[in-house]
Write a protein that holds these residues in place. Structure first.
Motif, PDB file in Angstrom:
ATOM      1  N   GLY A 153       0.300   5.402  -4.288  1.00  0.00           N
ATOM      2  CA  GLY A 153      -0.516   4.201  -4.357  1.00  0.00           C
ATOM      3  C   GLY A 153      -1.212   3.861  -3.054  1.00  0.00           C
ATOM      4  O   GLY A 153      -1.550   4.719  -2.241  1.00  0.00           O
ATOM      5  N   ARG A 154      -1.359   2.601  -2.847  1.00  0.00           N
ATOM      6  CA  ARG A 154      -2.164   2.059  -1.762  1.00  0.00           C
ATOM      7  C   ARG A 154      -1.511   2.219  -0.390  1.00  0.00           C
ATOM      8  O   ARG A 154      -0.311   2.440  -0.276  1.00  0.00           O
ATOM      9  N   LEU A 155      -2.322   2.078   0.626  1.00  0.00           N
ATOM     10  CA  LEU A 155      -1.848   2.095   2.002  1.00  0.00           C
ATOM     11  C   LEU A 155      -1.008   0.856   2.266  1.00  0.00           C
ATOM     12  O   LEU A 155      -1.392  -0.259   1.905  1.00  0.00           O
ATOM     13  N   LEU A 156       0.146   1.050   2.894  1.00  0.00           N
ATOM     14  CA  LEU A 156       1.006  -0.065   3.289  1.00  0.00           C
ATOM     15  C   LEU A 156       0.903  -0.336   4.786  1.00  0.00           C
ATOM     16  O   LEU A 156       0.814  -1.485   5.207  1.00  0.00           O
ATOM     17  N   VAL A 157       0.964   0.730   5.586  1.00  0.00           N
ATOM     18  CA  VAL A 157       0.991   0.576   7.038  1.00  0.00           C
ATOM     19  C   VAL A 157       0.091   1.613   7.707  1.00  0.00           C
ATOM     20  O   VAL A 157       0.078   2.777   7.322  1.00  0.00           O
ATOM     21  N   HIS A 158      -0.636   1.131   8.705  1.00  0.00           N
ATOM     22  CA  HIS A 158      -1.341   1.995   9.648  1.00  0.00           C
ATOM     23  C   HIS A 158      -0.689   1.714  10.991  1.00  0.00           C
ATOM     24  O   HIS A 158      -0.770   0.599  11.506  1.00  0.00           O
ATOM     25  N   LEU A 182       8.126  -1.988   4.309  1.00  0.00           N
ATOM     26  CA  LEU A 182       8.873  -2.702   3.261  1.00  0.00           C
ATOM     27  C   LEU A 182       8.280  -4.090   3.027  1.00  0.00           C
ATOM     28  O   LEU A 182       8.126  -4.516   1.883  1.00  0.00           O
ATOM     29  N   ILE A 183       7.928  -4.773   4.103  1.00  0.00           N
ATOM     30  CA  ILE A 183       7.330  -6.108   3.985  1.00  0.00           C
ATOM     31  C   ILE A 183       5.954  -6.011   3.323  1.00  0.00           C
ATOM     32  O   ILE A 183       5.627  -6.786   2.428  1.00  0.00           O
ATOM     33  N   ALA A 184       5.149  -5.041   3.747  1.00  0.00           N
ATOM     34  CA  ALA A 184       3.811  -4.868   3.166  1.00  0.00           C
ATOM     35  C   ALA A 184       3.915  -4.565   1.673  1.00  0.00           C
ATOM     36  O   ALA A 184       3.119  -5.068   0.873  1.00  0.00           O
ATOM     37  N   GLU A 201       4.943  -7.881  -0.073  1.00  0.00           N
ATOM     38  CA  GLU A 201       3.923  -8.923  -0.005  1.00  0.00           C
ATOM     39  C   GLU A 201       2.535  -8.450  -0.458  1.00  0.00           C
ATOM     40  O   GLU A 201       1.574  -9.199  -0.332  1.00  0.00           O
ATOM     41  N   ASP A 202       2.452  -7.224  -0.947  1.00  0.00           N
ATOM     42  CA  ASP A 202       1.200  -6.673  -1.461  1.00  0.00           C
ATOM     43  C   ASP A 202       0.076  -6.789  -0.429  1.00  0.00           C
ATOM     44  O   ASP A 202      -0.989  -7.346  -0.697  1.00  0.00           O
ATOM     45  N   ARG A 203       0.337  -6.248   0.771  1.00  0.00           N
ATOM     46  CA  ARG A 203      -0.664  -6.292   1.832  1.00  0.00           C
ATOM     47  C   ARG A 203      -0.609  -5.011   2.652  1.00  0.00           C
ATOM     48  O   ARG A 203       0.255  -4.182   2.453  1.00  0.00           O
ATOM     49  N   ILE A 204      -1.532  -4.883   3.576  1.00  0.00           N
ATOM     50  CA  ILE A 204      -1.580  -3.758   4.515  1.00  0.00           C
ATOM     51  C   ILE A 204      -1.262  -4.306   5.890  1.00  0.00           C
ATOM     52  O   ILE A 204      -1.703  -5.409   6.249  1.00  0.00           O
ATOM     53  N   THR A 205      -0.520  -3.543   6.690  1.00  0.00           N
ATOM     54  CA  THR A 205      -0.118  -3.983   8.018  1.00  0.00           C
ATOM     55  C   THR A 205      -0.500  -2.950   9.061  1.00  0.00           C
ATOM     56  O   THR A 205      -0.364  -1.761   8.829  1.00  0.00           O
TER      57      THR A 205
END
Length: 150
Positions: free
Chosen positions: A66-71, A135-137, A140-144
């Motif tokens: 799926g989507r990017l979680l962390v950069h 894990l937080i991203a 919380e359905d976000r990117i960090t």
């Protein structure tokens, strides 16, 4: 890593139905890690495709990534930097878990561990914050973006 080199890696964060995280034990490192590996920049590979490829090579499975979680940007003074991308692998169903076949030349074992158990010395200490932010991203359905200085 050579002087002032920039490398890129990609990994996937997978869960089981109990909310535990899939980690793998590389044969060439002292710590466990998320499934993933180097982005083949010379072949024009992007981080997402690298995560898909590495999961297929290391685990023998092809679940949707799926989507990017962390950069994350890891700075190694005097040596360069590493860019790390962590993608959401979602929840692996029982059939997919049963189909996991480790790449023996790179991995000795895998396991699911509680998210808080990822900090008990299993994973590289400098990546603990990156994994926690992943894990937080995810939750919380976000990117960090996570900068790390070694």
């Amino acid at each position: 890593m050579t002087m002032n080199a920039l490398t890129a890696s990609a990994a996937a964060l997978f869960f089981n139905h109990d909310g535990e995280v899939l980690i793998v034990n590389p044969t060439y490192k002292d710590h466990w890690n998320l499934p993933g590996g180097a982005v083949d920049i010379e072949q024009g590979e992007n981080p997402y495709d690298a995560a898909v490829r590495e999961v297929r090579e290391e685990l023998g499975i092809t679940p949707p990534i799926g989507r990017l979680l962390v950069h994350a940007w890891l700075t190694v003074p005097g040596r360069g930097a590493q860019v790390l991308y962590v993608f959401d692998g979602g929840v692996l169903d029982h059939d997919t878990q049963a189909a996991i076949t480790l790449q023996a030349s790179e991995l000795s074992e895998y396991r699911f561990c509680p998210p808080h158990g990822m900090e008990d010395g299993l994973i590289p200490p400098h990546l603990a914050g990156v994994w926690q932010q992943a894990l937080i991203a995810h939750a919380e359905d976000r990117i960090t973006y996570v900068p790390v200085r070694l």
